[in-house]
Design an enzyme around this catalytic site. Structure first.
Site, short mmCIF file in Angstrom:
data_model
loop_
_atom_site.label_atom_id
_atom_site.label_comp_id
_atom_site.label_asym_id
_atom_site.label_seq_id
_atom_site.Cartn_x
_atom_site.Cartn_y
_atom_site.Cartn_z
N GLY A 175 31.05 42.53 41.59
CA GLY A 175 31.31 42.26 40.17
C GLY A 175 30.27 41.33 39.58
O GLY A 175 29.73 40.45 40.28
N HIS A 180 38.92 43.80 41.04
CA HIS A 180 38.58 44.39 42.34
C HIS A 180 38.80 45.90 42.34
O HIS A 180 37.97 46.67 42.85
CB HIS A 180 39.44 43.78 43.44
CG HIS A 180 39.25 42.32 43.66
ND1 HIS A 180 40.22 41.39 43.38
CD2 HIS A 180 38.19 41.62 44.15
CE1 HIS A 180 39.78 40.18 43.69
NE2 HIS A 180 38.55 40.29 44.15
N GLU A 190 42.86 43.71 39.01
CA GLU A 190 42.25 44.88 38.39
C GLU A 190 40.72 44.84 38.47
O GLU A 190 40.07 45.88 38.54
CB GLU A 190 42.69 44.98 36.93
CG GLU A 190 42.16 46.19 36.18
CD GLU A 190 42.50 47.53 36.83
OE1 GLU A 190 41.66 48.45 36.76
OE2 GLU A 190 43.59 47.64 37.42
#
Length: 279
Positions: free
Chosen positions: A148, A38, A36
């Site tokens: 991220g 990514h 999730e």
């Protein structure tokens, strides 16, 4: 299913067509075993760009431990199915020979932000990251790249190389996505046993408590020592580092007026986890 391309020639031909039509391209570089975290990057790219390319490449150049490279999870078919739910426009999944053809002799090396912490623990790692990311930017012709914040130091390395090399791409850092118990989502989490997985959330809770204590006036050193002790007591085999750094330069910082980041790496269940939080 998301279309999969394997060669730079195919990818470039498609990307050039999109650019000629005036469309913007977002790229989400990954090493696969998608989760999730990514998908949240792909969704952000989908919201901000006309076209979205997700790349999957387990980059041998950034692994200083051959055993870690061999164990890294690979699940391309499942990844492509997940990407179709967002959706991404295509998945670029080249072979190592396509990325590093015979005679390849170049590398991108970033100093400063790449040197401490992960750079110290994993010599050569960020040379591998910087080199493959630079190549992927050139291959995809992307306007924006999405990364991220869980890999905070990696994000700073990418920001530095794009700035220093005048690369025509905007880098977007996205919030860390966590499980309900606080553990940062990571492809490596699938290697945890049920017992290790049950203990792993102490990583985040210990860092959070330490950051709160520092903000409340406790000394940095004492708060960090207590976080490391809490992790060892929970069953972590080794705490490699917990350090408070300037959020941008990653130099040691005792100035609360500047944005700071607590970064950490630790082993549990034979799996190396990393995390970071603002302080």
């Amino acid at each position: 299913m998301t279309p999969i391309l394997r060669t730079v020639a195919e990818l470039r031909a498609l990307a050039r067509g999109w650019k000629a039509a005036g469309e913007t391209i977002g790229v989400v570089p990954t090493m696969g075993a998608l989760h999730e975290g990514h998908l949240s990057l792909v969704r952000r790219a989908r919201a901000e760009c006309d076209r979205v390319i997700t790349t999957i490449f387990v980059n041998p150049m950034q692994f200083n431990n051959p055993e870690d490279l061999k164990k890294y999870p690979r699940s391309e078919e499942a990844d492509a199915a997940l990407l179709a739910t967002v959706p991404a426009d295509l998945l670029f999944a080249p072979t190592p020979a396509e990325v590093y053809p015979e005679g390849f002799v170049s590398k991108v090396s970033v100093s400063g932000v790449a040197e401490p912490l992960e750079g110290r623990m994993r010599p050569g790692h960020f040379d591998g990251v910087a080199t493959v990311v630079t190549k992927l930017f050139g291959m995809t012709l992307a306007d924006r790249g999405y990364f991220g914040q869980k890999d905070w130091q990696q994000l700073q390395v990418v920001l530095a190389l794009v700035r220093d090399l005048n690369l025509p791409i905007e880098i977007i850092g996205c919030e860390t996505v966590r499980e309900a118990d606080g553990l940062a989502m990571s492809s490596r989490n699938v290697r945890l046993t049920p017992e290790g997985r049950a203990k792993a959330p102490v990583f985040y809770s210990a860092l959070t408590a330490s950051a709160a204590d520092i903000r409340a006036g406790q000394s940095d050193r004492m708060a960090i020592r207590e976080a490391a002790e809490a992790m060892r007591n929970a069953g972590f085999e080794r705490v490699e580092y917990i350090e408070l750094r300037d959020a941008g330069t990653l130099m040691p910082s005792d100035d609360p007026a500047r944005p700071r980041r607590m970064l950490a790496a630790a082993w549990i269940d034979g799996v190396r986890l990393i995390d970071n939080i603002p302080v």
